[in-house]
Design a protein around this motif. Sequence first.
Motif, PDB file in Angstrom:
ATOM      1  N   ILE A  96     140.055  32.763 -14.294  1.00 41.38           N
ATOM      2  CA  ILE A  96     138.702  31.907 -14.607  1.00 41.38           C
ATOM      3  C   ILE A  96     139.238  31.248 -15.866  1.00 41.38           C
ATOM      4  O   ILE A  96     139.716  31.829 -16.897  1.00 41.38           O
ATOM      5  CB  ILE A  96     137.545  32.775 -14.811  1.00 41.38           C
ATOM      6  N   GLU A  97     139.128  29.901 -15.835  1.00 40.93           N
ATOM      7  CA  GLU A  97     139.649  29.056 -17.065  1.00 40.93           C
ATOM      8  C   GLU A  97     138.421  28.399 -17.846  1.00 40.93           C
ATOM      9  O   GLU A  97     138.455  28.281 -18.989  1.00 40.93           O
ATOM     10  CB  GLU A  97     140.610  27.932 -16.073  1.00 40.93           C
ATOM     11  N   ASN A  98     137.379  28.185 -17.159  1.00 36.36           N
ATOM     12  CA  ASN A  98     136.290  27.329 -17.649  1.00 36.36           C
ATOM     13  C   ASN A  98     135.102  28.354 -18.371  1.00 36.36           C
ATOM     14  O   ASN A  98     134.186  28.674 -17.552  1.00 36.36           O
ATOM     15  CB  ASN A  98     135.548  26.451 -16.624  1.00 36.36           C
ATOM     16  N   TYR A  99     135.418  28.777 -19.610  1.00 36.10           N
ATOM     17  CA  TYR A  99     134.389  29.655 -20.317  1.00 36.10           C
ATOM     18  C   TYR A  99     134.680  29.702 -21.646  1.00 36.10           C
ATOM     19  O   TYR A  99     135.874  29.174 -21.903  1.00 36.10           O
ATOM     20  CB  TYR A  99     134.468  31.201 -19.632  1.00 36.10           C
ATOM     21  N   LYS A 100     133.588  30.022 -22.474  1.00 33.57           N
ATOM     22  CA  LYS A 100     134.116  30.347 -23.962  1.00 33.57           C
ATOM     23  C   LYS A 100     133.344  31.620 -24.276  1.00 33.57           C
ATOM     24  O   LYS A 100     132.584  31.968 -23.600  1.00 33.57           O
ATOM     25  CB  LYS A 100     133.219  29.145 -24.641  1.00 33.57           C
ATOM     26  N   ILE A 101     133.836  32.065 -25.446  1.00 37.05           N
ATOM     27  CA  ILE A 101     132.990  33.334 -25.977  1.00 37.05           C
ATOM     28  C   ILE A 101     132.757  32.951 -27.488  1.00 37.05           C
ATOM     29  O   ILE A 101     133.441  32.396 -28.330  1.00 37.05           O
ATOM     30  CB  ILE A 101     134.163  34.357 -26.051  1.00 37.05           C
ATOM     31  N   VAL A 102     131.319  32.931 -27.583  1.00 38.54           N
ATOM     32  CA  VAL A 102     130.856  32.319 -28.838  1.00 38.54           C
ATOM     33  C   VAL A 102     130.326  33.509 -29.834  1.00 38.54           C
ATOM     34  O   VAL A 102     129.099  34.186 -29.132  1.00 38.54           O
ATOM     35  CB  VAL A 102     129.756  31.436 -28.758  1.00 38.54           C
ATOM     36  N   GLY A 103     130.693  33.834 -30.885  1.00 36.69           N
ATOM     37  CA  GLY A 103     129.992  34.812 -31.704  1.00 36.69           C
ATOM     38  C   GLY A 103     129.457  34.143 -32.960  1.00 36.69           C
ATOM     39  O   GLY A 103     129.914  33.370 -33.724  1.00 36.69           O
ATOM     40  N   PHE A 104     128.183  34.425 -33.038  1.00 38.20           N
ATOM     41  CA  PHE A 104     127.424  33.949 -34.299  1.00 38.20           C
ATOM     42  C   PHE A 104     127.248  34.718 -35.222  1.00 38.20           C
ATOM     43  O   PHE A 104     126.786  36.114 -35.337  1.00 38.20           O
ATOM     44  CB  PHE A 104     125.770  33.536 -33.818  1.00 38.20           C
ATOM     45  N   SER A 105     127.968  34.543 -36.327  1.00 36.01           N
ATOM     46  CA  SER A 105     127.721  35.132 -37.483  1.00 36.01           C
ATOM     47  C   SER A 105     126.368  35.522 -38.069  1.00 36.01           C
ATOM     48  O   SER A 105     125.500  34.275 -38.345  1.00 36.01           O
ATOM     49  CB  SER A 105     128.642  34.849 -38.743  1.00 36.01           C
ATOM     50  N   VAL A 106     125.760  36.557 -38.412  1.00 31.01           N
ATOM     51  CA  VAL A 106     124.692  36.727 -38.926  1.00 31.01           C
ATOM     52  C   VAL A 106     124.500  37.090 -40.488  1.00 31.01           C
ATOM     53  O   VAL A 106     123.569  37.319 -41.176  1.00 31.01           O
ATOM     54  CB  VAL A 106     123.702  38.007 -38.323  1.00 31.01           C
ATOM     55  N   ASP A 107     125.736  36.871 -41.055  1.00 32.14           N
ATOM     56  CA  ASP A 107     125.955  36.914 -42.362  1.00 32.14           C
ATOM     57  C   ASP A 107     126.678  35.808 -42.851  1.00 32.14           C
ATOM     58  O   ASP A 107     127.889  35.896 -43.443  1.00 32.14           O
ATOM     59  CB  ASP A 107     126.735  38.326 -42.753  1.00 32.14           C
ATOM     60  N   PRO A 108     126.271  34.552 -42.808  1.00 36.16           N
ATOM     61  CA  PRO A 108     127.093  33.333 -43.049  1.00 36.16           C
ATOM     62  C   PRO A 108     127.456  33.111 -44.206  1.00 36.16           C
ATOM     63  O   PRO A 108     128.532  32.285 -44.492  1.00 36.16           O
ATOM     64  CB  PRO A 108     125.956  32.163 -42.728  1.00 36.16           C
ATOM     65  N   ALA A 109     126.906  33.475 -45.408  1.00 35.94           N
ATOM     66  CA  ALA A 109     127.021  33.580 -46.824  1.00 35.94           C
ATOM     67  C   ALA A 109     128.510  34.191 -47.033  1.00 35.94           C
ATOM     68  O   ALA A 109     129.308  33.679 -47.766  1.00 35.94           O
ATOM     69  CB  ALA A 109     125.941  34.092 -47.710  1.00 35.94           C
ATOM     70  N   TYR A 110     128.805  35.461 -46.407  1.00 35.36           N
ATOM     71  CA  TYR A 110     130.003  35.884 -46.672  1.00 35.36           C
ATOM     72  C   TYR A 110     131.033  35.692 -45.655  1.00 35.36           C
ATOM     73  O   TYR A 110     132.225  35.446 -45.817  1.00 35.36           O
ATOM     74  CB  TYR A 110     129.627  37.402 -46.412  1.00 35.36           C
ATOM     75  N   ASP A 111     130.417  35.345 -44.645  1.00 28.01           N
ATOM     76  CA  ASP A 111     131.673  35.130 -43.057  1.00 28.01           C
ATOM     77  C   ASP A 111     131.767  33.644 -43.404  1.00 28.01           C
ATOM     78  O   ASP A 111     131.412  32.929 -42.543  1.00 28.01           O
ATOM     79  CB  ASP A 111     130.992  35.548 -41.924  1.00 28.01           C
ATOM     80  N   THR A 112     132.868  33.182 -44.237  1.00 27.21           N
ATOM     81  CA  THR A 112     133.309  31.890 -44.195  1.00 27.21           C
ATOM     82  C   THR A 112     134.327  31.753 -42.931  1.00 27.21           C
ATOM     83  O   THR A 112     134.782  32.986 -42.272  1.00 27.21           O
ATOM     84  CB  THR A 112     134.315  31.654 -45.391  1.00 27.21           C
ATOM     85  N   PRO A 113     134.852  30.703 -42.587  1.00 26.53           N
ATOM     86  CA  PRO A 113     135.837  30.606 -41.407  1.00 26.53           C
ATOM     87  C   PRO A 113     137.131  31.368 -41.718  1.00 26.53           C
ATOM     88  O   PRO A 113     137.734  32.048 -40.708  1.00 26.53           O
ATOM     89  CB  PRO A 113     136.268  28.998 -41.589  1.00 26.53           C
ATOM     90  N   GLU A 114     137.584  31.405 -42.799  1.00 23.22           N
ATOM     91  CA  GLU A 114     138.592  32.432 -43.337  1.00 23.22           C
ATOM     92  C   GLU A 114     138.387  33.684 -42.903  1.00 23.22           C
ATOM     93  O   GLU A 114     139.541  34.449 -42.300  1.00 23.22           O
ATOM     94  CB  GLU A 114     139.126  31.980 -44.808  1.00 23.22           C
ATOM     95  N   VAL A 115     137.325  34.244 -43.400  1.00 24.14           N
ATOM     96  CA  VAL A 115     137.029  36.002 -43.292  1.00 24.14           C
ATOM     97  C   VAL A 115     136.831  35.742 -41.838  1.00 24.14           C
ATOM     98  O   VAL A 115     137.228  36.890 -41.184  1.00 24.14           O
ATOM     99  CB  VAL A 115     135.671  35.923 -44.022  1.00 24.14           C
ATOM    100  N   LEU A 116     136.287  34.913 -40.871  1.00 27.58           N
ATOM    101  CA  LEU A 116     136.185  35.194 -39.485  1.00 27.58           C
ATOM    102  C   LEU A 116     137.473  35.300 -38.808  1.00 27.58           C
ATOM    103  O   LEU A 116     137.697  36.002 -37.971  1.00 27.58           O
ATOM    104  CB  LEU A 116     135.182  34.208 -38.868  1.00 27.58           C
ATOM    105  N   SER A 117     138.330  34.347 -39.295  1.00 24.01           N
ATOM    106  CA  SER A 117     139.549  34.172 -38.771  1.00 24.01           C
ATOM    107  C   SER A 117     140.284  35.562 -38.898  1.00 24.01           C
ATOM    108  O   SER A 117     141.094  36.075 -37.981  1.00 24.01           O
ATOM    109  CB  SER A 117     140.402  33.083 -39.279  1.00 24.01           C
ATOM    110  N   ASN A 118     140.300  36.214 -40.168  1.00 21.80           N
ATOM    111  CA  ASN A 118     140.877  37.304 -40.623  1.00 21.80           C
ATOM    112  C   ASN A 118     140.323  38.368 -39.530  1.00 21.80           C
ATOM    113  O   ASN A 118     141.134  39.547 -38.986  1.00 21.80           O
ATOM    114  CB  ASN A 118     140.777  37.598 -41.952  1.00 21.80           C
ATOM    115  N   TYR A 119     139.146  38.556 -39.550  1.00 23.69           N
ATOM    116  CA  TYR A 119     138.650  39.491 -38.668  1.00 23.69           C
ATOM    117  C   TYR A 119     138.807  39.406 -37.211  1.00 23.69           C
ATOM    118  O   TYR A 119     139.419  40.447 -36.621  1.00 23.69           O
ATOM    119  CB  TYR A 119     136.996  39.231 -38.559  1.00 23.69           C
TER     120      TYR A 119
END
Length: 198
Positions: free
Chosen positions: A86-109
């Motif tokens: 399957i090619e046409n799909y995405k997985i989307v995770g919404f951070s519920v702690d956005p003040a701490y979860d910067t793009p860099e933190v999420l990428s590292n996670y």
Amino acid sequence: MKRIYFTFLVCLAILSGCSSTKFEAEHDFEVKAFEYTNHRNEQISLGSLNGTPWLAMFIYTRCSTVCPPMTSNMVDVHTAIEKEGIENYKIVGFSVDPAYDTPEVLSNYLSYYPIENETKWELLTGYEQTEMTQFALQSFNTVVKKLRGSEDVVHDIKYFLVDQNGTVVKSYDGYSQIPTEEIVNDLKSLLQQAKRKS
């Protein structure tokens, strides 16, 4: 007589095969318009996901209880989806702690998980805590609540299937008993239905 019986069995098999691909929605929640920042520091919106079914979940990186298993389980689901071609799909995770979860933190996670096709993942941040509380309730009919005086955030442990039109159509256990095969089949059925309509 044997030929009639054989023909009946063939027809039954064909009908069974057809019915197994029919997707039946359990929910009908319209996802509200959004534009957030992903873990690659790119803007992702509801519009940019239009035409693509996606699996959504609510997580945060400082969570030491349900989030690591949920993310690990989603990696397994992702692997199963990829194995089906399957090619046409995405997985989307919404951070519920956005003040701490910067793009860099999420990428590292995300880097701690064995993900082969990381481009399918969008871990989102870049909004206020109160906005995510409202968004989760209005779009997914689920609770996101930051506990006062604590780093902990209450959130759902379900995965949500969102169709190509931005409607939440189904949810699954994302923590303990993951219906991986069901999720993959539902995703395939959504794509097949969309193909037949086009």
